[in-house]
Scaffold this motif. Sequence first.
Motif, PDB file in Angstrom:
ATOM      1  N   ASP A   1      -4.562  -0.498  -4.121  1.00 29.44           N
ATOM      2  CA  ASP A   1      -3.799   0.581  -3.520  1.00 29.44           C
ATOM      3  C   ASP A   1      -4.627   1.862  -3.567  1.00 29.44           C
ATOM      4  OD1 ASP A   1      -1.731   1.995  -2.444  1.00 29.44           O
ATOM      5  OD2 ASP A   1      -0.739   2.345  -4.364  1.00 29.44           O
TER       6      ASP A   1
ATOM      7  N   CYS B   1       0.857  -1.182   0.000  1.00 26.22           N
ATOM      8  CA  CYS B   1       0.000   0.000   0.000  1.00 26.22           C
ATOM      9  C   CYS B   1       0.901   1.242   0.000  1.00 26.22           C
ATOM     10  CB  CYS B   1      -0.886  -0.019   1.242  1.00 26.22           C
ATOM     11  SG  CYS B   1      -1.747   1.529   1.533  1.00 26.22           S
TER      12      CYS B   1
ATOM     13  N   CYS C   1      -4.744   0.426   0.476  1.00 24.37           N
ATOM     14  CA  CYS C   1      -5.304  -0.814   1.001  1.00 24.37           C
ATOM     15  C   CYS C   1      -6.663  -0.561   1.669  1.00 24.37           C
ATOM     16  CB  CYS C   1      -4.339  -1.439   1.997  1.00 24.37           C
ATOM     17  SG  CYS C   1      -4.236  -0.554   3.555  1.00 24.37           S
ATOM     18  N   THR C   2      -7.351  -1.631   2.018  1.00 22.40           N
ATOM     19  CA  THR C   2      -8.698  -1.493   2.571  1.00 22.40           C
ATOM     20  C   THR C   2      -8.705  -0.719   3.888  1.00 22.40           C
ATOM     21  OG1 THR C   2      -8.365  -3.688   3.502  1.00 22.40           O
ATOM     22  CG2 THR C   2      -9.717  -3.544   1.518  1.00 22.40           C
TER      23      THR C   2
ATOM     24  N   THR D   1      -1.059  -5.599   0.066  1.00 22.78           N
ATOM     25  CA  THR D   1      -2.434  -5.387  -0.372  1.00 22.78           C
ATOM     26  C   THR D   1      -2.589  -5.728  -1.842  1.00 22.78           C
ATOM     27  OG1 THR D   1      -4.167  -3.716  -0.600  1.00 22.78           O
ATOM     28  CG2 THR D   1      -1.915  -2.972  -0.927  1.00 22.78           C
TER      29      THR D   1
END
Lengths: 272, 202
Positions: free
Chosen positions: B71, B61, B73-74, B68
């Motif tokens: 990009d 990320c 990330c969550t 991840t």
Amino acid sequence: MTGRARSYNTEGVILRRRNLGEADSIFTVFSAREGKFDAIARGVRKPRSHMRGHLEPLTRSQLHLAQGRNLDVFTQAETIAAYRAVRDDLDRLALALYCCELVDRFTVERAPQPLLYDLLNELLEGLDSDAPLTIGRAFELRILSLSGFEIQLSACALCGSRIPEGDTLFSAMAGGLVCDPCRPKAETGRLLSVRAIKVLRFARSATIGQFAGLRLDEALEREVQRALADAIRQVLDRETNAGRYVDSLARPLRDTGRTAAGDVQWSPPSGS
Amino acid sequence: MADGTSTPEPIQRLIEAFHRLPGVGPKSAQRLAYHILRAPEQEARALSDALLDVKRRIRLCSVCMNITEQDPCTYCADERRDHTTICVVEQALDLLAIERSGYRGLYHVLHGVLNPMDGVGPEDIRVRELIVRLQDGVAQEVIMATNPSLEGEATAMLIQRLIGPAGVKVTRLARGLPSGADLEYTDDVTLARALEGRRELV
């Protein structure tokens, strides 16, 4: 050491740790009676390990070990001195680890060196109280002489003639100070001031505690440090890891040119 | 390891590839290679696809350096999370552990820890990215969640030194006794810190 008992007690300073498998670690111990040795601590990375805190690097501990097939195994450990103030200060910690690495590199396995053991503890005690970081220089000089690489400071390292008072060439390759007539024969070296030579001579006979009382200005300390670094590099034939680390603390973080996004190459966490 | 003359070259290559993996010795490498040889083709294909996918599709990320697929990330993209707190961890697995504890702020993954003895310095881990990230002024607190080991403490101290001037609050996970510990066996440093961090019973 064939006469060693199946299990034994020894006191030692933990120099370093390497992880082994899922929950074990190998520790390098520098012991007063046994010298330097590696031993395994089983299950020491589990949260309920009884020994974990007593085997942190830089801890001086009373250890109980059982002889193993290959490496001995820790069965009990109890802290004698945790040198907590050393751990709480980045610069003191870095210097302490550097000195531990020197001990690791200057010693061979299972060769007791009681004087060096005392020196290491003297250093750690100094760093744990409020001794200045310059005591690292005294440690460097003393570990060189205790390991048989005494720096020649009174007579010329090449011809043995007396060195007159004054700025003198210091050549790590020659093994110490080099008098003016011999100077062409010394391949490399750096000119040391009278003051730096006096500091080195004082460090030769002083205890760490006495050396701590010596006030060195920054330029003088750097001069002494460079000469000793030359001498150590000459013996070890390489840079020390912790030494490089000490240097990296002193300078601002460099841009390594890595781009953050899309960079999939990352180094794995060490020791896993 | 078997010599190249008796083992066909493709098998030899597979054995060597397995042997390079951590914790796999020469015998295990041979067993794994011969297992693949006997296995149906789908199984081999699934393995090779999984290996390539992980290299092709997983990235870091750009904000928090966590591994991840997308990009950012969550965690970084989630608006419901507390964006003023950043929890700094050594590796991605530590992030999962912190997440299980109920923490709902953001993270920063260092991918390593300072290890002076092995020559791992500040430039070898993702410290710089953290410093850069803090410059936007959103984060108010940085929680140092490195391991309570010598290396973890050194890393925490270094980061504190580097970001101290930025005026962001730097906190450290509490240190003390783990559940189920025995006082008798506890080391002095841990016990001293546990005493320092004692709480009034309410």
